[in-house]
Design a protein around this motif. Structure first.
Motif, PDB file in Angstrom:
ATOM      1  N   VAL A 190      18.170   0.215  16.087  1.00 54.79           N
ATOM      2  CA  VAL A 190      17.165   1.275  15.444  1.00 54.79           C
ATOM      3  C   VAL A 190      17.398   0.676  14.247  1.00 54.79           C
ATOM      4  CG1 VAL A 190      15.853   2.403  16.739  1.00 54.79           C
ATOM      5  CG2 VAL A 190      17.038   3.697  14.968  1.00 54.79           C
ATOM      6  N   GLY A 191      18.795   0.617  13.453  1.00 63.48           N
ATOM      7  CA  GLY A 191      18.832  -0.060  12.422  1.00 63.48           C
ATOM      8  C   GLY A 191      19.738   0.989  11.597  1.00 63.48           C
ATOM      9  N   GLN A 192      19.345   2.664  11.843  1.00 64.97           N
ATOM     10  CA  GLN A 192      19.604   3.326  10.824  1.00 64.97           C
ATOM     11  C   GLN A 192      20.050   5.055  11.859  1.00 64.97           C
ATOM     12  OE1 GLN A 192      17.100   3.115   7.929  1.00 64.97           O
ATOM     13  NE2 GLN A 192      16.193   4.993   8.377  1.00 64.97           N
ATOM     14  N   MET A 193      20.168   6.019  11.582  1.00 60.29           N
ATOM     15  CA  MET A 193      20.118   7.087  12.242  1.00 60.29           C
ATOM     16  C   MET A 193      19.011   7.487  11.938  1.00 60.29           C
ATOM     17  SD  MET A 193      23.566   7.797  13.993  1.00 60.29           S
ATOM     18  CE  MET A 193      24.723   7.450  13.472  1.00 60.29           C
ATOM     19  N   MET A 194      18.681   8.088  13.068  1.00 57.47           N
ATOM     20  CA  MET A 194      17.050   9.668  12.766  1.00 57.47           C
ATOM     21  C   MET A 194      17.101  10.406  13.912  1.00 57.47           C
ATOM     22  SD  MET A 194      14.559   6.694  14.257  1.00 57.47           S
ATOM     23  CE  MET A 194      14.094   5.073  13.807  1.00 57.47           C
ATOM     24  N   ALA A 195      16.009  11.060  13.526  1.00 51.21           N
ATOM     25  CA  ALA A 195      15.719  12.390  14.490  1.00 51.21           C
ATOM     26  C   ALA A 195      14.707  12.087  14.051  1.00 51.21           C
ATOM     27  CB  ALA A 195      15.900  13.654  13.583  1.00 51.21           C
ATOM     28  N   GLY A 196      14.051  12.738  16.293  1.00 47.93           N
ATOM     29  CA  GLY A 196      12.800  11.511  16.563  1.00 47.93           C
ATOM     30  C   GLY A 196      12.929  11.897  17.945  1.00 47.93           C
ATOM     31  N   VAL A 197      12.200  10.714  18.811  1.00 48.05           N
ATOM     32  CA  VAL A 197      11.531  10.549  20.284  1.00 48.05           C
ATOM     33  C   VAL A 197      11.513   9.190  20.238  1.00 48.05           C
ATOM     34  CG1 VAL A 197      11.118  12.936  20.496  1.00 48.05           C
ATOM     35  CG2 VAL A 197       9.329  10.845  19.759  1.00 48.05           C
ATOM     36  N   GLN A 236       5.093  10.022  25.553  1.00 43.13           N
ATOM     37  CA  GLN A 236       6.469  10.651  24.233  1.00 43.13           C
ATOM     38  C   GLN A 236       6.390  12.336  24.526  1.00 43.13           C
ATOM     39  OE1 GLN A 236       4.481   9.306  19.862  1.00 43.13           O
ATOM     40  NE2 GLN A 236       5.487  10.878  19.925  1.00 43.13           N
ATOM     41  N   PRO A 237       7.816  12.669  24.313  1.00 43.24           N
ATOM     42  CA  PRO A 237       8.079  13.580  24.960  1.00 43.24           C
ATOM     43  C   PRO A 237       7.541  14.210  23.374  1.00 43.24           C
ATOM     44  CG  PRO A 237      10.047  12.307  24.876  1.00 43.24           C
ATOM     45  CD  PRO A 237       8.853  11.326  24.516  1.00 43.24           C
ATOM     46  N   GLU A 238       6.707  15.947  23.779  1.00 45.07           N
ATOM     47  CA  GLU A 238       6.202  16.119  22.708  1.00 45.07           C
ATOM     48  C   GLU A 238       7.107  18.152  22.357  1.00 45.07           C
ATOM     49  OE1 GLU A 238       2.711  17.130  23.945  1.00 45.07           O
ATOM     50  OE2 GLU A 238       1.392  15.829  24.217  1.00 45.07           O
ATOM     51  N   PHE A 239       8.358  18.337  23.491  1.00 42.65           N
ATOM     52  CA  PHE A 239       9.081  19.882  23.429  1.00 42.65           C
ATOM     53  C   PHE A 239      10.277  19.716  22.786  1.00 42.65           C
ATOM     54  CE2 PHE A 239       5.302  19.994  26.333  1.00 42.65           C
ATOM     55  CZ  PHE A 239       4.768  21.083  25.526  1.00 42.65           C
TER      56      PHE A 239
END
Length: 601
Positions: A53-60, A114-117
């Motif tokens: 995805v090109g860079q670090m991220m926090a997500g799902v 999509q994860p929610e928890f």
């Protein structure tokens, strides 16, 4: 992660037992919200497909996949690849077969999910079991970002500094998920020591008044009846005993520091009023923990000091952590006697508590009863200061050292803390600064610091008149340095200085950005609530042009200077005193826009 959890020991805070009921509670801080999806760039791997995805991220990840009945697709997430280009997805401290993994099982129709928890920290995704390359839109990354407002715009003629501000901003955002976390990939804990050294950097980048205020409630909730606080907040009942990264005053002392920070940055004494009793009980508890313990590593008394032997009979705080993750010590604690760091930070916490007591007592209609704490803490701080200097200050060599320093090696953090925190006797300040500068130059302008010393080094050097040395450390490209991370493709700050850093999305070594936003920019808040600021262009040799815009509690301050043109322009909000240091006597810029020649008198 710093240690294994245990379940034995003193009583821990427990939740309130009650029946569930529907109660609408207003969120006390900004929400975490999904951002536009990012389509990974896919390539084949030995196990399936790797997406970047090109860079670090926090997500799902969000899935829109046609799956046959019983078809199982596994998607793993990670920050880095191994030498063969395969995803690294493992926690070196805690084994779990489902670490950072989504498992999708088909039911003969299209799966929309999509994860929610939960959320992950990642740059790469590994897809197995699909049998083909994911088509556009079938597996996409969705960043989850706390909706805090930016607190600065910065640019200068050193591109690396602008890059570091961007990288640290991304790192902080990836670690704001209702609390300040230490990494979005592993335990996601609210380690108090990480924030303690980083709060100036973090609030320099974002408006964190609401989030920090809420997190202080989490810190308070960890308090035991004795007054002790956990080293993580929130805490499940861990972080209080030996073997649980405790005691550690240089970690668990966020109460006075963060309460004072909210008052200084945002002009808000409300949290200090609300948490005064908890803060008082915590500092009083710390004073009961001061011991006569002797450094078990031994050591001998030299000229002018005892150097960590404890020969004078104690009077120092103790810690299990110290200056965490200094170069060469990847397991965490550094080799030096951690009583020095514990005592230095308790000294600062006591002075901060006394300052809070004085400010609260100065309010109209203030409660009685804080004077006793103020005087006791000032006395205790002075006693600690004396003991630190008696045990660790080598007056002959002009430096602080401990008996457990490896091979008598100079430790930068051991000298930075007394210099930054007002502990060095006035007559010794010059020699201690000289010893620090000599070590930095001897190391070819490399730092030798963990999370504590890193937050202090560049500011101490610059404030002592060695901005050129600070610039060389900050722009260093070989390890240990921020430049070495960038050369390895870092898009966020790392947890360790070496290339094998456990987490590559961790903010506590990224405090170079505080130096960039204050000393490089030449803009410093010197009175609570931005009532008074000092603007001083050209503090750091190597930077000739800089522009910064800062929203403050009094309005937006803009400072733009160019040493080649000899020009400074400022736009000062009402009710702010802006002191200009331009090479002559201090002048004050009135509210509104004005232009000055650098060197004006």
């Amino acid at each position: 992660m710093r240690a294994r959890p245990t379940t034995t020991g003193a009583p821990r805070p427990t939740g309130v037992r009650s029946r569930w009921c529907r109660v609408r509670v207003e969120r006390p801080h900004e929400p975490v919200a999904a951002q536009p999806a990012v389509e990974p760039r896919w390539r084949r791997s030995a196990s399936g497909w790797i997406g970047d995805v090109g860079q670090m991220m926090a997500g799902v990840a969000r899935y829109d996949l046609p799956l046959e009945t019983g078809q199982q697709v596994s998607v793993q997430f990670g920050e880095k690849l191994d030498e063969s280009g395969e995803l690294v997805c493992a926690n070196e401290h805690i084994y779990t077969p489902r670490f950072q993994t989504d498992v999708l099982i088909g039911a003969g129709r299209r799966l929309h999910w999509q994860p929610e928890f939960s959320y992950k920290g990642f740059q790469y995704l590994s897809v197995t079991g699909l049998g083909r390359r994911p088509a556009a839109g079938e597996v996409v990354a969705v960043p989850l970002v706390q909706q805090v407002r930016g607190a600065v715009e910065f640019e200068c003629d050193v591109p690396m500094f602008s890059q570091l501000v961007e990288v640290m901003g991304r790192t902080v955002l990836n670690n704001l998920h209702h609390i300040p976390t230490d990494t979005p990939i592993y335990e996601k804990n609210g380690w108090t020591g990480d924030v303690l050294v980083s709060m100036d950097t973090m609030s320099g980048l974002f408006d964190l008044r609401r989030l920090f205020t809420k997190w202080l409630d989490d810190v308070a909730a960890t308090q035991l009846p004795s007054g002790q606080l956990a080293v993580i907040a929130p805490s499940p009942g861990w972080g209080y005993e030996h073997g649980e990264c405790a005691p550690a005053p240089e970690w668990s002392c966020p109460f006075p520091g963060l309460l004072l920070h909210l008052a200084d940055v945002y002009g808000d004494l409300g949290p200090a009023r609300r948490h005064w009793q908890s803060c008082r009980r915590y500092l009083d508890w710390e004073l009961t923990q001061i011991t006569d313990a002797v450094d078990e590593s031994g050591g001998s008394t030299g000229a002018g000091g005892n150097f960590g032997t404890g020969a004078t009979g104690g009077g120092l705080a103790s810690s299990e952590l110290g200056d965490y993750l200094s170069p060469g010590y990847i397991d965490g604690p550094p080799p030096e006697d951690s009583r020095l760091s514990a005592s230095c930070f308790l000294h600062r916490g006591l002075l901060q508590g006394a300052e809070l007591a004085a400010r609260l007592d100065a309010e109209p209609g203030a409660e009685e009863g804080r004077r006793g704490s103020l005087e006791a803490w000032l006395d205790a701080a002075e006693s600690l200061r004396g003991q630190i200097n008696e045990v660790f200050l080598d007056r002959e060599r002009g430096c602080y050292r401990t008996a457990s320093d490896p091979h008598g090696q100079y430790r930068q953090t051991s000298n930075l803390m007394p210099l930054a925190l007002g502990i060095v006797p006035e007559e010794m300040r010059g020699p201690v600064v000289e010893s620090l500068v000599a070590d930095v130059r001897r190391r070819d302008h490399h730092l030798n610091t963990g999370h504590i010393g890193t937050s202090l080094l560049l500011n101490v050097l610059t404030d002592a008149g060695f901005g050129a040395d600070a610039f060389r450390v900050a722009t260093q490209r070989s390890c240990p340095s921020w430049g070495s991370w960038l050369d390895l493709g870092a898009t966020t700050m790392w947890e360790r200085w070496n290339a094998g850093a456990r987490s590559r999305d961790h903010f506590f070594l990224g405090t170079v950005v505080d130096w960039i936003l204050t000393r490089v920019a030449g803009v410093r808040r010197i009175a609570p609530g931005w009532a008074v600021v000092r603007v001083q262009p050209g503090l750091v040799d190597g930077v000739s042009r800089c522009r910064t815009t800062r929203p403050t509690s009094r309005g937006v301050l803009t400072v733009d200077w160019d040493l080649h043109l000899g020009r400074l322009s400022v736009d000062v909000p009402e009710a702010m005193v802006c002191q200009l240091e331009l090479g002559g006597p201090t002048v004050v810029a009135e509210a509104g826009e004005s232009v000055w020649q650098i060197g004006d008198r």
